[in-house]
Design an enzyme around this catalytic site. Structure first.
Site, mmCIF file in Angstrom:
data_model
loop_
_atom_site.group_PDB
_atom_site.id
_atom_site.type_symbol
_atom_site.label_atom_id
_atom_site.label_comp_id
_atom_site.label_asym_id
_atom_site.label_seq_id
_atom_site.Cartn_x
_atom_site.Cartn_y
_atom_site.Cartn_z
ATOM 1 C CB ALA A 17 -0.916 0.007 1.222
ATOM 2 N N GLY A 19 0.537 5.620 0.692
ATOM 3 C CA GLY A 19 -0.254 6.783 1.066
ATOM 4 C C GLY A 19 0.561 8.041 0.916
ATOM 5 N N GLY A 20 -0.016 9.165 1.343
ATOM 6 C CA GLY A 20 0.655 10.439 1.187
ATOM 7 C C GLY A 20 1.956 10.524 1.954
ATOM 8 C CG MET A 21 2.309 12.080 5.338
ATOM 9 S SD MET A 21 1.968 12.735 6.989
ATOM 10 C CE MET A 21 0.516 11.770 7.435
ATOM 11 C CB VAL A 24 2.254 -0.819 4.002
ATOM 12 C CG1 VAL A 24 2.277 -2.132 4.792
ATOM 13 C CG2 VAL A 24 1.712 0.307 4.877
ATOM 14 C CE LYS A 42 1.660 3.695 8.685
ATOM 15 N NZ LYS A 42 0.487 3.897 9.581
ATOM 16 C CG ASP A 148 -8.353 7.160 8.416
ATOM 17 O OD1 ASP A 148 -9.289 7.546 7.685
ATOM 18 O OD2 ASP A 148 -7.202 6.962 7.981
#
Length: 326
Positions: A17, A19-21, A24, A42, A148
């Site tokens: 995966a 994401g923005g920051m 993973v 992560k 979230d």
């Protein structure tokens, strides 16, 4: 007596995966004597590792989830650093996230069986109930709010385990950086009304998120989502909550009432605790006797993602359900 052990070695095998920051990866942890274990790694992106605010929040997340040991929460094992880049080692869940599970049903023009949809959300409520009750070593409530709860952060393992992950924007006593009142924290279409209004949240915000996810599992789409983000926020705050029994015939009045209670805008009229919501959900699926289990979910999900997945629902114990309405 203090002992110093050699650092474990990880081999990154594939990206799971992004994401923005952070990212993973699936990885193999290696040790002496041929020891190996598949884990998830992560990583905070290197450019964010250099920013104190983000670095502290990543470290805070690792410290928080290290003590969250529950079957419905992805476990964290280790926090480390390579050069200037921070990472945490986590439990690897061999399976699918709930977004993939939903997409597979849309692709094959199926509804998710109602009892399995409720079962999945009940497992998330179990994990949230545990997290919401968690105290620190001095007995102080941590006041954890995930903030979230959405399909990307819910995993279904091949053995039917349902697990909540990614506490990256959670808030908790003394651990997580938090700007409530100034910014919106969370994904637009899964916000609680109080998040959408930039208000200070408590655990009841997560229960609204559970209501959104359960409605999406039952209908195949997010009832609040709009192509225009401002309209999504407006829908969360003002849209009339539909009668789910009129959209899907096998959603009975009791389940419709549970959904409406979870989606109450005033938080004092919503489920007040995850335990309370869990009790209602389990009463619904087990009230007449034997109901869904991890094993049933595993059989269904593995069938769904097999070559014959488009026939999975037809082999389920329920009668054929109507096509998805969007």
């Amino acid at each position: 007596m203090k002992h110093i052990f050699n650092e474990v070695h990880y081999e990154l095998t594939r990206k799971i995966a992004e994401g923005g920051m952070g990212l993973v990866y699936e990885a193999t942890q290696r040790g002496i004597g041929g020891f190996r274990k598949v884990v998830a790694i992560k990583l905070i992106r290197e450019e964010y590792s250099a920013i104190e605010e983000f670095r502290n929040n990543f470290i805070g997340e690792a410290k928080l989830v290290a003590d969250l040991i529950h079957t419905s929460i992805v476990q964290t094992y280790h926090l480390g650093k390579v050069g200037e880049q921070y990472f945490m080692t986590m439990e690897y869940v061999s399976g699918w996230n709930l977004e993939e599970f939903l997409d597979r049903h849309v692709e094959t023009d199926q509804y998710i069986p109602a009892d399995l949809a409720v079962f999945i959300v009940s497992r998330i409520c179990r994990g949230l109930a545990y997290a919401h009750r968690k105290k620190d070593k001095d007995g102080r409530p941590l006041g954890i709010v995930h903030r979230d709860v959405n399909p990307k952060n819910i995993m279904i393992g091949q053995e039917g385990d349902v697990k909540l992950t990614d506490f990256g924007i959670a808030k908790a006593l003394d651990l997580m950086y938090n700007q409530e009142g100034d910014v919106i924290a969370g994904k637009d279409e899964y916000l609680s009304p109080e998040q959408a209004r930039c208000e200070v949240t408590d655990s009841r915000a997560d229960l609204f998120g559970c209501g959104i996810v359960m409605a999406e599992l039952l209908l195949g789409y997010n009832i609040f989502e709009d192509a225009v983000p401002e309209n999504t926020i407006r829908n969360i705050l003002d849209m009339e909550i539909p009668n789910f029994s009129k959209i899907r015939e096998d959603v009975d009045e009791r389940l419709n009432s549970i959904l409406h209670l979870a989606l109450q805008r005033p938080r004092d009229k919503r489920f007040q605790t995850a335990d309370q919501m869990l009790t209602e959900l389990e009463g619904f699926i087990y009230g007449d006797g034997y109901g869904p289990t991890n094993e049933k979910l595993a059989a269904y999900t593995n069938d769904l993602f097999s070559r014959d997945g488009d026939e999975a629902a037809k082999r389920w114990h329920r009668k054929e359900t109507p096509p998805i309405l969007a």
